[in-house]
Design an enzyme around this catalytic site. Structure first.
Site, PDB file in Angstrom:
ATOM      1  N   SER A 193       0.842  -1.199   0.000  1.00 61.84           N
ATOM      2  CA  SER A 193       0.000   0.000   0.000  1.00 61.84           C
ATOM      3  C   SER A 193       0.872   1.242   0.000  1.00 61.84           C
ATOM      4  CB  SER A 193      -0.923   0.006   1.230  1.00 61.84           C
ATOM      5  OG  SER A 193      -1.829   1.096   1.177  1.00 61.84           O
ATOM      6  N   ASP A 194       0.378   2.294  -0.638  1.00 63.59           N
ATOM      7  CA  ASP A 194       1.080   3.569  -0.639  1.00 63.59           C
ATOM      8  C   ASP A 194       0.062   4.695  -0.744  1.00 63.59           C
ATOM      9  OD1 ASP A 194       3.962   4.715  -0.836  1.00 63.59           O
ATOM     10  OD2 ASP A 194       2.816   5.849  -2.326  1.00 63.59           O
ATOM     11  N   GLN A 195       0.437   5.870  -0.235  1.00 62.64           N
ATOM     12  CA  GLN A 195      -0.521   6.979  -0.190  1.00 62.64           C
ATOM     13  C   GLN A 195       0.175   8.305  -0.436  1.00 62.64           C
ATOM     14  OE1 GLN A 195      -2.002   8.697   3.659  1.00 62.64           O
ATOM     15  NE2 GLN A 195      -3.922   7.776   3.043  1.00 62.64           N
TER      16      GLN A 195
END
Length: 208
Positions: free
Chosen positions: A78-80
């Site tokens: 996951s990345d944001q």
């Protein structure tokens, strides 16, 4: 065959969120370069990094497979990032940058994009998606911003706030499908992706 859930992240916040699903898991450090490519959009960036982290995590646990251990891994990446005035904003890392980010966000609607990916080491398949979430900030004075940053020290949070803490006081409205995505792991979408790989979160028993 035993299925092991792997979180390719050392983020305490993502670990706390994943724990909500009541599934056993292990965490690994994907050691991924998070620098954006030239002309890469926020959506392209977070999806690419989420998939890269899932693949990097699978390489770490791949040693078990090479030694003949009868396991199947589902690896979560996951990345944001936040987007303010069409500019990609990441983690501030310093107090000065956190204050600058919040001054820029004051009175505006800011969109966060979270990339999510699940890689199956048995089938070598990847399912991924992008989860958007919009935050409407209050008009904030410099005094309010400095007070907030001093109290909560959100230096490793994209957008310079912790929505699960005092950061909620910065907002007028939240707009999106899953508030967990603001913290870094959209659980509703994750449940869907795990189901596509055969793991049911609400199953009465989880296969070993």
């Amino acid at each position: 065959m035993q299925t092991t859930l792997v979180l390719a992240s050392t983020s305490v916040y993502r670990q706390q969120l994943l724990t909500k699903l009541n599934l056993p898991y292990i965490s690994v450090n994907p050691m991924t370069d998070e620098a954006p490519h030239n002309n890469e959009s926020a959506q392209q960036l977070v999806l690419r990094l989420a998939e890269q982290k899932a693949l990097a995590g699978s390489q770490i646990v791949n040693d078990d497979l090479q030694h003949g251990k009868d396991k199947n891994y589902l690896v979560i990446g996951s990345d944001q990032v936040a987007v303010i005035d069409k500019q990609i904003i990441g983690k501030p890392l310093t107090t000065e940058n956190a204050i600058k980010q919040l001054k820029q966000a004051s009175g505006k609607a800011i969109t966060f994009y979270t990339g999510l990916a699940v890689y199956n080491t048995q089938t070598n398949t990847m399912h991924s998606c992008i989860e958007p979430f919009t935050v409407h900030f209050r008009q904030l004075s410099l005094q309010q911003i400095e007070y907030y940053v001093a109290i909560e020290q959100p230096l490793y949070c994209a957008g310079s706030f912790k929505s699960e803490g005092l950061g909620i006081a910065l907002f007028e409205k939240l707009q999106g499908d899953d508030p967990n995505s603001l913290i870094g792991l959209p659980l509703i979408k994750l449940i869907d992706l795990l189901a596509q790989h055969g793991m049911q979160v609400l199953a009465t028993q989880h296969a070993d």
